[in-house]
Design a protein around this motif. Structure first.
Motif, PDB file in Angstrom:
ATOM      1  N   LEU A  36       0.808  -1.224   0.000  1.00 20.68           N
ATOM      2  CA  LEU A  36       0.000   0.000   0.000  1.00 20.68           C
ATOM      3  C   LEU A  36       0.837   1.267   0.000  1.00 20.68           C
ATOM      4  N   LYS A  37       2.034   1.211   0.615  1.00 21.64           N
ATOM      5  CA  LYS A  37       2.826   2.444   0.742  1.00 21.64           C
ATOM      6  C   LYS A  37       3.885   2.582  -0.334  1.00 21.64           C
ATOM      7  N   VAL A  38       4.326   1.475  -0.925  1.00 20.01           N
ATOM      8  CA  VAL A  38       5.377   1.561  -1.928  1.00 20.01           C
ATOM      9  C   VAL A  38       4.819   1.279  -3.330  1.00 20.01           C
ATOM     10  N   TYR A  39       4.233   0.117  -3.499  1.00 21.70           N
ATOM     11  CA  TYR A  39       3.862  -0.317  -4.848  1.00 21.70           C
ATOM     12  C   TYR A  39       2.661   0.449  -5.413  1.00 21.70           C
ATOM     13  N   VAL A  40       1.580   0.493  -4.648  1.00 19.75           N
ATOM     14  CA  VAL A  40       0.368   1.117  -5.180  1.00 19.75           C
ATOM     15  C   VAL A  40       0.593   2.593  -5.555  1.00 19.75           C
ATOM     16  N   PRO A  41       1.210   3.392  -4.671  1.00 18.42           N
ATOM     17  CA  PRO A  41       1.395   4.801  -5.064  1.00 18.42           C
ATOM     18  C   PRO A  41       2.255   4.964  -6.316  1.00 18.42           C
ATOM     19  N   LEU A  42       3.270   4.097  -6.474  1.00 18.92           N
ATOM     20  CA  LEU A  42       4.136   4.243  -7.645  1.00 18.92           C
ATOM     21  C   LEU A  42       3.459   3.749  -8.928  1.00 18.92           C
ATOM     22  N   ALA A  43       2.369   3.003  -8.790  1.00 18.42           N
ATOM     23  CA  ALA A  43       1.679   2.482  -9.978  1.00 18.42           C
ATOM     24  C   ALA A  43       0.505   3.357 -10.379  1.00 18.42           C
ATOM     25  N   LYS A  44       0.417   4.550  -9.806  1.00 16.75           N
ATOM     26  CA  LYS A  44      -0.750   5.409 -10.075  1.00 16.75           C
ATOM     27  C   LYS A  44      -1.072   5.579 -11.559  1.00 16.75           C
ATOM     28  N   PRO A  45      -0.063   5.863 -12.421  1.00 18.52           N
ATOM     29  CA  PRO A  45      -0.407   6.028 -13.837  1.00 18.52           C
ATOM     30  C   PRO A  45      -1.061   4.784 -14.427  1.00 18.52           C
ATOM     31  N   THR A  46      -0.615   3.616 -13.988  1.00 14.32           N
ATOM     32  CA  THR A  46      -1.229   2.378 -14.481  1.00 14.32           C
ATOM     33  C   THR A  46      -2.678   2.278 -14.028  1.00 14.32           C
ATOM     34  N   TYR A  47      -2.930   2.624 -12.769  1.00 12.56           N
ATOM     35  CA  TYR A  47      -4.311   2.592 -12.287  1.00 12.56           C
ATOM     36  C   TYR A  47      -5.190   3.553 -13.083  1.00 12.56           C
ATOM     37  N   LEU A  48      -4.655   4.730 -13.358  1.00 15.21           N
ATOM     38  CA  LEU A  48      -5.436   5.714 -14.117  1.00 15.21           C
ATOM     39  C   LEU A  48      -5.764   5.180 -15.507  1.00 15.21           C
ATOM     40  N   ALA A  49      -4.724   4.652 -16.176  1.00 14.71           N
ATOM     41  CA  ALA A  49      -4.931   4.149 -17.538  1.00 14.71           C
ATOM     42  C   ALA A  49      -5.918   2.988 -17.532  1.00 14.71           C
ATOM     43  N   TYR A  50      -5.665   2.028 -16.656  1.00 17.29           N
ATOM     44  CA  TYR A  50      -6.531   0.858 -16.606  1.00 17.29           C
ATOM     45  C   TYR A  50      -7.952   1.247 -16.199  1.00 17.29           C
ATOM     46  N   GLY A  51      -8.054   2.185 -15.245  1.00 16.55           N
ATOM     47  CA  GLY A  51      -9.370   2.631 -14.784  1.00 16.55           C
ATOM     48  C   GLY A  51     -10.177   3.255 -15.910  1.00 16.55           C
ATOM     49  N   LEU A  52      -9.552   4.134 -16.687  1.00 13.42           N
ATOM     50  CA  LEU A  52     -10.284   4.783 -17.778  1.00 13.42           C
ATOM     51  C   LEU A  52     -10.732   3.779 -18.838  1.00 13.42           C
ATOM     52  N   VAL A  53      -9.839   2.852 -19.172  1.00 15.26           N
ATOM     53  CA  VAL A  53     -10.189   1.842 -20.174  1.00 15.26           C
ATOM     54  C   VAL A  53     -11.336   0.984 -19.652  1.00 15.26           C
ATOM     55  N   SER A  54     -11.246   0.626 -18.385  1.00 12.84           N
ATOM     56  CA  SER A  54     -12.269  -0.231 -17.800  1.00 12.84           C
ATOM     57  C   SER A  54     -13.606   0.502 -17.700  1.00 12.84           C
ATOM     58  N   ILE A  55     -13.575   1.781 -17.310  1.00 13.24           N
ATOM     59  CA  ILE A  55     -14.815   2.561 -17.234  1.00 13.24           C
ATOM     60  C   ILE A  55     -15.474   2.600 -18.604  1.00 13.24           C
ATOM     61  N   SER A  56     -14.699   2.926 -19.656  1.00 15.01           N
ATOM     62  CA  SER A  56     -15.353   3.019 -20.962  1.00 15.01           C
ATOM     63  C   SER A  56     -15.851   1.649 -21.415  1.00 15.01           C
ATOM     64  N   HIS A  57     -15.095   0.602 -21.096  1.00 12.83           N
ATOM     65  CA  HIS A  57     -15.556  -0.717 -21.513  1.00 12.83           C
ATOM     66  C   HIS A  57     -16.888  -1.077 -20.851  1.00 12.83           C
ATOM     67  N   HIS A  58     -16.989  -0.842 -19.548  1.00 11.67           N
ATOM     68  CA  HIS A  58     -18.196  -1.281 -18.853  1.00 11.67           C
ATOM     69  C   HIS A  58     -19.371  -0.325 -19.038  1.00 11.67           C
ATOM     70  N   TRP A  59     -19.071   0.921 -19.302  1.00  9.85           N
ATOM     71  CA  TRP A  59     -20.152   1.848 -19.647  1.00  9.85           C
ATOM     72  C   TRP A  59     -20.816   1.390 -20.949  1.00  9.85           C
ATOM     73  N   ASN A  60     -20.001   0.853 -21.857  1.00  8.95           N
ATOM     74  CA  ASN A  60     -20.481   0.521 -23.196  1.00  8.95           C
ATOM     75  C   ASN A  60     -20.879  -0.932 -23.376  1.00  8.95           C
TER      76      ASN A  60
END
Lengths: 280, 295
Positions: free
Chosen positions: A188-212
């Motif tokens: 939670l303190k090392v890995y997750v914060p450093l992976a933020k761009p991946t979460y953002l990218a994956y989150g946006l792709v996933s949101i558009s996929h499930h919205w559609n």
């Protein structure tokens, strides 16, 4: 066309003759036209569907009709709950699995990982027949959980997060351990914060996929209480229902508006996300 | 000894982290895949009777089912019609917006926007174009004094109409991958070829296109998967008709399972789809990813 100040600019930019500019613009106009047409049809009285009069009266009546003829408020709520739930659950499950694959000596890890990657090809919607039976066995038919659950353990998310976690230097992990962090705290303190761009990218792709997404939600739902927007729109606008077209285009715009507006505002982030998520 | 136990503990911990994903994948991916294979060997039990094992009888039916062959052929035509066209258009789009172009931002946005729409919404919009009496296409043809075409009702035109809509929906998505690849091509190559007086045409075919090959293959795999997986638009545009002229494999599965209630025959068709996807996956992992390291 010669612009001496720009000739020093980097990039493989070519000097574009006007023929290419025209072609590019023509293609752009053709490509955006269907959407522009939907906007035209939605904001004008039905009589102007195929009569292009610049002074045609504008109206919001089509939206009012659509809103009153189908429970769009409920569909919005369902889609919102679905998308939020799926993305949050995916984050949790894929983070744990990605972390496991990246850092833990699980026996048979490579074979397990290949097994996970199979899901990149075998999607829940391909297995609608059996997944429907399983969902019904679990009492998940006609629930929002039932729409989302098959997508939670996403091979794609696990893959992306594993790759990201692997690039994070071990020294950071060791430093955290020296400070007395356990595995969960390190995650939670090392890995997750450093992976933020991946979460953002994956989150946006996933949101558009499930919205559609449409086919699986259509199969697994059968009431207004659980239908997402796409299924609601599909039911509403099926040609045999005889709803007038101006109303259908208003309904169509209603269902795509939030995602479309988000896209227009955050174009760069969307395109970057699709790219990050696609190129691996 | 202490090191041994800590290694064991890490193994256990890792397995626990993996557990939620493993349970979900087993429930919604592996189990249904195996169940599909098994069910394709049975006939459905009627009125609560147990299903009857019939071996390969469903496959025999499949081979003799002219509708199945029609649908499979449609799907092949659909793939051949959508994939090369959308890849070519996507590449053209990427070249356009990678060059210096007035209003580049708008043009790129116009190309990409269909990607963000649900297939259902896209189909709704295209329905306004294709509808026989009041549709825009026929109104325009009428204005030119030409007789209208039954875009979705004429069996010889309908599949093409569906293909055109799909290309419109997909091309912009593939464009962004080409655009990213184009931007990673070192500008020195272009400068060098300019010095040598290479024509743009031969520069494209000798330098740009070969350098884009990995992107083309990546896009191709995605397009292949989509050609089997996405049938949403059929629900609005044609429902697989007229007379199965636009029916695709996954839509045929849906019809068999949820309209004809023949679950085991639907499973048999699903096996065909799974085989196609298995071939695509093998091509990807065995050929394309040979240089990618999953370690």
């Amino acid at each position: 066309m010669s612009l001496p100040t720009l000739s020093a600019a980097r990039g493989v930019a070519l000097r574009v003759p006007s023929l290419e500019t025209t072609a590019a613009w023509l293609l752009a106009v053709i490509w955006i036209f269907p959407l522009v047409y939907a906007v035209w049809a939605a904001f004008h009285p039905p009589a102007f569907m195929v009569r292009f009069d610049l002074f045609a009266p504008l109206t919001l009546e089509n939206f009012a009709n659509a809103w009153s003829q189908a429970p769009f408020a409920r569909y919005y709520l369902n889609t919102f709950l679905l998308v939020t739930g799926v993305v949050l659950a995916q984050f949790v499950v894929c983070t744990l699995a990605g972390f496991a694959f990246a850092r833990f000596p699980i026996p048979g890890r490579d074979i397990l990982f290949m097994l996970v990657l199979i899901q990149l090809f075998v999607f829940p919607e391909v297995l609608i027949v059996e997944n429907y039976r399983i969902a019904s066995g679990l009492g998940l038919v006609d629930t929002i959980t039932g729409i989302g659950l098959p997508y939670v353990a996403s091979a794609f998310g696990i893959f992306l997060l594993r790759q990201t976690f692997k690039t994070i230097p071990r020294e950071l992990e060791d430093a955290a351990r020296v400070e007395g962090c356990g595995w969960m705290a390190i995650l939670l303190k090392v890995y997750v914060p450093l992976a933020k761009p991946t979460y953002l990218a994956y989150g946006l792709v996933s949101i558009s996929h499930h919205w559609n997404n449409f086919l699986w939600p259509l199969v697994v739902t059968n009431s207004v209480e659980s239908r997402p927007l796409t299924v609601g729109l599909g039911v509403f606008s099926a040609p045999e229902t005889g709803v007038n077209w101006a109303t259908v285009s208003a309904a169509t715009l209603l269902s795509i508006a939030p995602l479309l507006v988000a896209f227009l505002l955050f174009q760069r982030q969307f395109v970057q996300s699709f790219l990050r998520a696609g190129i691996r | 000894m202490a090191a041994m136990t800590s290694y064991r503990r890490m193994q256990l911990y890792g397995a626990l982290l993996l557990l939620p994903a493993a349970v979900l994948l087993a429930t919604f991916a592996y189990l249904p895949t195996i169940a599909t294979l098994i069910n394709s060997l049975f006939l459905p039990g009627f009125r609560g009777e147990p299903a009857e094992f019939v071996g390969l009888e469903n496959y025999q039916l499949l081979i003799e089912d002219t509708t199945f062959w029609r649908v499979a052929r449609n799907n092949l035509i659909y793939a051949l019609g959508t994939i090369p066209t959308s890849i070519a258009i996507a590449l053209g789009m990427a070249l356009f917006v990678n060059a210096r172009l007035p209003g580049r931002g708008f043009v790129r946005m116009a190309y990409f926007t269909p990607t963000i729409l649900p297939m259902i919404a896209a189909a709704n919009i295209w329905m306004f174009f294709y509808a026989p009496q009041i549709g825009l296409f026929n109104k325009l043809l009428g204005a030119l004094g030409l007789s209208g075409v039954n875009w979705l009702g004429d069996p010889s035109v309908a599949l093409t109409s569906v293909i055109v809509m799909t290309v419109w929906k997909e091309a912009g998505f593939f464009m962004i991958f080409y655009l990213a690849a184009l931007q990673s091509i070192p500008p020195e190559l272009k400068e060098a070829s300019d010095l040598e007086g290479t024509s743009r045409w031969s520069f494209f075919w000798r330098v740009t296109f070969p350098l884009l090959m990995p992107t083309t293959l990546f896009v191709l795999i995605n397009a292949l998967i989509n050609a089997v997986r996405v049938v949403d638009h059929l629900f609005i545009l044609t429902k697989g008709g007229p007379n199965n002229a636009t029916n695709l494999l996954l839509y045929y599965v849906y019809e068999n399972a949820f309209s004809f209630f023949d679950r085991t025959y639907a499973a048999t068709i699903t096996v065909v789809i799974l085989l196609v996807l298995a071939v695509v996956a093998t091509v990807k992992f065995a050929i394309l990813d040979r240089r990618t390291h999953y370690q």
